[in-house]
Design a protein around this motif. Structure first.
Motif, mmCIF file in Angstrom:
data_model
loop_
_atom_site.group_PDB
_atom_site.id
_atom_site.type_symbol
_atom_site.label_atom_id
_atom_site.label_comp_id
_atom_site.label_asym_id
_atom_site.label_seq_id
_atom_site.Cartn_x
_atom_site.Cartn_y
_atom_site.Cartn_z
ATOM 1 N N ARG A 159 0.862 -1.171 -0.058
ATOM 2 C CA ARG A 159 -0.045 -0.099 0.055
ATOM 3 C C ARG A 159 0.919 1.102 0.084
ATOM 4 O O ARG A 159 1.831 1.302 0.704
ATOM 5 N N ALA A 160 0.446 2.437 -0.732
ATOM 6 C CA ALA A 160 1.260 3.390 -0.982
ATOM 7 C C ALA A 160 1.047 4.365 0.370
ATOM 8 O O ALA A 160 0.195 5.140 0.244
ATOM 9 N N ASP A 161 1.813 3.849 1.536
ATOM 10 C CA ASP A 161 1.883 4.864 2.629
ATOM 11 C C ASP A 161 3.238 5.491 2.742
ATOM 12 O O ASP A 161 4.221 4.578 2.822
ATOM 13 N N LEU A 162 3.513 6.935 2.905
ATOM 14 C CA LEU A 162 4.682 7.320 3.132
ATOM 15 C C LEU A 162 4.713 8.559 3.470
ATOM 16 O O LEU A 162 3.625 9.321 3.683
ATOM 17 N N VAL A 163 5.697 9.259 4.178
ATOM 18 C CA VAL A 163 5.925 10.353 4.830
ATOM 19 C C VAL A 163 6.991 11.080 4.260
ATOM 20 O O VAL A 163 8.218 10.489 3.847
ATOM 21 N N VAL A 164 7.027 12.486 3.968
ATOM 22 C CA VAL A 164 7.894 13.179 3.487
ATOM 23 C C VAL A 164 8.158 14.047 4.629
ATOM 24 O O VAL A 164 7.673 14.661 5.339
ATOM 25 N N LEU A 165 9.756 14.074 4.742
ATOM 26 C CA LEU A 165 10.336 14.675 5.935
ATOM 27 C C LEU A 165 11.500 15.566 5.432
ATOM 28 O O LEU A 165 11.978 15.417 4.357
ATOM 29 N N ASP A 166 11.575 16.785 6.185
ATOM 30 C CA ASP A 166 12.521 17.847 5.925
ATOM 31 C C ASP A 166 13.734 17.515 6.643
ATOM 32 O O ASP A 166 13.803 16.427 7.158
ATOM 33 N N ASP A 167 14.957 18.011 6.283
ATOM 34 C CA ASP A 167 16.243 17.519 6.768
ATOM 35 C C ASP A 167 16.452 17.548 8.356
ATOM 36 O O ASP A 167 17.097 17.004 9.072
ATOM 37 N N ASP A 168 15.542 18.356 8.992
ATOM 38 C CA ASP A 168 15.543 18.051 10.689
ATOM 39 C C ASP A 168 14.170 16.950 10.933
ATOM 40 O O ASP A 168 14.146 16.761 12.072
ATOM 41 N N LEU A 169 13.987 16.375 10.087
ATOM 42 C CA LEU A 169 13.063 15.195 10.422
ATOM 43 C C LEU A 169 11.662 15.633 10.649
ATOM 44 O O LEU A 169 11.124 14.846 11.484
ATOM 45 N N ASN A 170 11.351 16.601 10.431
ATOM 46 C CA ASN A 170 10.011 16.983 10.387
ATOM 47 C C ASN A 170 8.920 16.687 9.420
ATOM 48 O O ASN A 170 9.467 16.612 8.329
ATOM 49 N N VAL A 171 7.510 16.396 9.807
ATOM 50 C CA VAL A 171 6.638 15.725 8.779
ATOM 51 C C VAL A 171 6.386 16.915 8.002
ATOM 52 O O VAL A 171 5.940 17.966 8.628
ATOM 53 N N LEU A 172 6.490 16.932 6.478
ATOM 54 C CA LEU A 172 5.840 17.892 5.410
ATOM 55 C C LEU A 172 4.724 17.616 4.897
ATOM 56 O O LEU A 172 3.849 18.233 4.717
ATOM 57 N N GLN A 173 4.578 15.917 4.488
ATOM 58 C CA GLN A 173 3.397 15.735 3.844
ATOM 59 C C GLN A 173 3.226 14.039 4.253
ATOM 60 O O GLN A 173 4.241 13.561 4.658
ATOM 61 N N VAL A 174 2.130 13.674 4.342
ATOM 62 C CA VAL A 174 1.964 12.084 4.576
ATOM 63 C C VAL A 174 0.832 11.685 3.439
ATOM 64 O O VAL A 174 0.032 12.416 3.024
ATOM 65 N N MET A 175 1.213 10.408 2.973
ATOM 66 C CA MET A 175 0.228 9.833 2.011
ATOM 67 C C MET A 175 -0.182 8.504 2.595
ATOM 68 O O MET A 175 0.610 7.870 3.018
ATOM 69 N N ARG A 176 -1.414 8.218 2.432
ATOM 70 C CA ARG A 176 -1.931 7.096 3.010
ATOM 71 C C ARG A 176 -2.754 6.397 1.612
ATOM 72 O O ARG A 176 -3.818 7.001 1.200
ATOM 73 N N ALA A 177 -2.289 5.259 1.322
ATOM 74 C CA ALA A 177 -3.194 4.445 0.462
ATOM 75 C C ALA A 177 -3.099 5.184 -0.889
ATOM 76 O O ALA A 177 -4.305 5.163 -1.724
ATOM 77 N N GLY A 178 -2.159 5.970 -1.188
ATOM 78 C CA GLY A 178 -1.997 6.667 -2.548
ATOM 79 C C GLY A 178 -2.687 8.401 -2.495
ATOM 80 O O GLY A 178 -2.426 8.727 -3.486
ATOM 81 N N SER A 179 -2.905 8.540 -1.483
ATOM 82 C CA SER A 179 -3.810 9.814 -1.458
ATOM 83 C C SER A 179 -3.145 10.611 -0.218
ATOM 84 O O SER A 179 -2.572 10.313 0.861
ATOM 85 N N TRP A 180 -2.851 11.959 -0.705
ATOM 86 C CA TRP A 180 -2.048 12.758 0.371
ATOM 87 C C TRP A 180 -3.164 13.037 1.372
ATOM 88 O O TRP A 180 -4.218 13.535 1.320
ATOM 89 N N VAL A 181 -2.772 13.264 2.703
ATOM 90 C CA VAL A 181 -3.689 13.558 3.873
ATOM 91 C C VAL A 181 -3.706 15.022 3.983
ATOM 92 O O VAL A 181 -2.515 15.639 3.837
ATOM 93 N N GLU A 182 -4.744 15.451 4.292
ATOM 94 C CA GLU A 182 -4.858 16.871 4.403
ATOM 95 C C GLU A 182 -4.234 17.609 5.778
ATOM 96 O O GLU A 182 -4.363 16.698 6.882
#
Length: 369
Positions: free
Chosen positions: A346-369
């Motif tokens: 399943r397309a679950d992923l997290v995009v982090l900046d260089d300080d490892l803060n969460v920028l974006q979250v995807m769950r099942a192929g959709s970006w989380v608001e």
């Protein structure tokens, strides 16, 4: 619609620099390395939290489905794309009601399952569990909950020294429910017997357990050395000294250690007065403790916070991501669906900046608001 997420991709095998994750619908179709990609963000698997009691001011411990939905949404915003709703020691009536209330959320995919932390726990090692509700394991209760949940009950934590514990472990594992060992005063031998019966998780290792002694290794050593056991660790700097965190990972390896939050409703909320399992909790400086005796009462951690803490303690980010996603997914029987940036999952992923803060979250192929 197919899309591509570029960055420094963390796979189970390590870090793929200058790569991308390709997604089509709700699935990962490829993880590729492209030297032309120059985006610097980290792309890591969606976090899998197998032990959390709530967050964002909402709790799983009361069996309220609206509160459970809100707590899951809070953690999703912090990168947790798969989680178990953990209850605390409770009367059987509440366990039944929560199972009935949460089974539809599991079917919907909001929750990955239910985790009963208790009530079959040690009075000597109960920690923040309510001692009024502790009792010996009941195969009758467990069988009823498993049938009522229709697959929703995913894990039960118990103390192997209590009467009936080994029969309970056998029942649970026979129904593909994870039997976990925790809040226990068991000896090394009693713990090994539970593992031999099928127990496969150590609930927040070190916490709520008989401590290690050179003439009585106790549950900690028995769990760390068992090749089939995954050991939970709460990486918040409160539950464990960083030296114990890194020691446990070095002893069992990232493939057998899972970072969990053990979060309560106060995660993401201001300091103040809260409640856990009918007991008053005071949160000060981000640390939750029982008002009556100062026992640690869960945490205010998110999985993203655990990632930052573990990396700060010196653990490699690829190992930490394995402990945040791949290992816990496998521990609760979901490793063929989630837990890694790997084609077919399943397309679950997290995009982090260089300080490892969460920028974006995807769950099942959709970006989380």
């Amino acid at each position: 619609m197919a899309l591509r997420v570029n960055g420094k991709v963390v796979t189970p095998a390590g870090v793929v620099r200058q790569g991308c994750v390709e997604v089509d619908g709700d699935r990962i179709t490829a993880v590729a390395e492209y030297p032309s990609v120059r985006d610097g963000h980290w792309i890591v698997p969606g976090f899998v939290d197998m032990h959390t009691h709530g967050g964002g001011g909402h709790t799983f411990t009361t069996g309220d489905p609206d509160a459970a939905r809100a707590a899951a949404a809070f953690h999703l915003g912090h990168g947790t794309t798969t989680l178990l709703a953990s209850l605390v020691s409770s009367p059987f009536e509440l366990m039944r009601a929560a199972t009935a209330a949460y089974a539809p959320l599991v079917a919907e995919g909001v929750l990955a399952g239910i985790h009963f932390e208790g009530p079959y726990l040690s009075a000597q090692r109960c920690g923040a569990q309510n001692p009024e509700h502790l009792r010996d394991p009941s195969t009758e209760e467990l069988a009823e909950l498993i049938e009522l949940g229709g697959g929703a009950v995913r894990m039960v934590t118990l103390a192997p020294e209590r009467e009936g514990a080994l029969a309970a472990v056998t029942l649970l594992t026979g129904h593909r429910v994870v039997a976990a060992i925790g809040h226990t005063d068991a000896t090394y031998e009693q713990t090994r017997a539970a593992v031999a019966a099928g127990a496969s998780v150590g609930t927040h290792l070190f916490n709520g357990m008989r401590p290690v002694h050179h003439r009585e290794p106790g549950p900690v050593v028995a769990l760390l050395e068992a090749p089939q056991v995954v050991c939970e660790l709460v990486a918040d700097g409160v539950h464990l000294h960083d030296g114990m965190l890194t020691f446990a990972v070095s002893a069992a390896g990232p493939e057998r250690t899972a970072l969990v939050t053990d979060a309560m409703a106060a995660a993401g909320m201001p300091d103040g007065e809260y409640e856990l399992g009918g007991q008053a909790v005071t949160v000060a400086g981000g640390t939750a403790r029982l008002a009556r005796d100062g026992a640690i009462a869960g945490s205010t951690l998110t999985m993203a916070g655990a990632l930052r803490h573990a990396v700060g303690a010196g653990l490699p980010i690829a190992d930490v991501c394995r402990m945040l996603a791949t290992t816990p997914a496998r521990a609760i029987g979901l490793g063929d669906r989630v837990g890694a940036l790997q084609a077919g999952l399943r397309a679950d992923l997290v995009v982090l900046d260089d300080d490892l803060n969460v920028l974006q979250v995807m769950r099942a192929g959709s970006w989380v608001e």
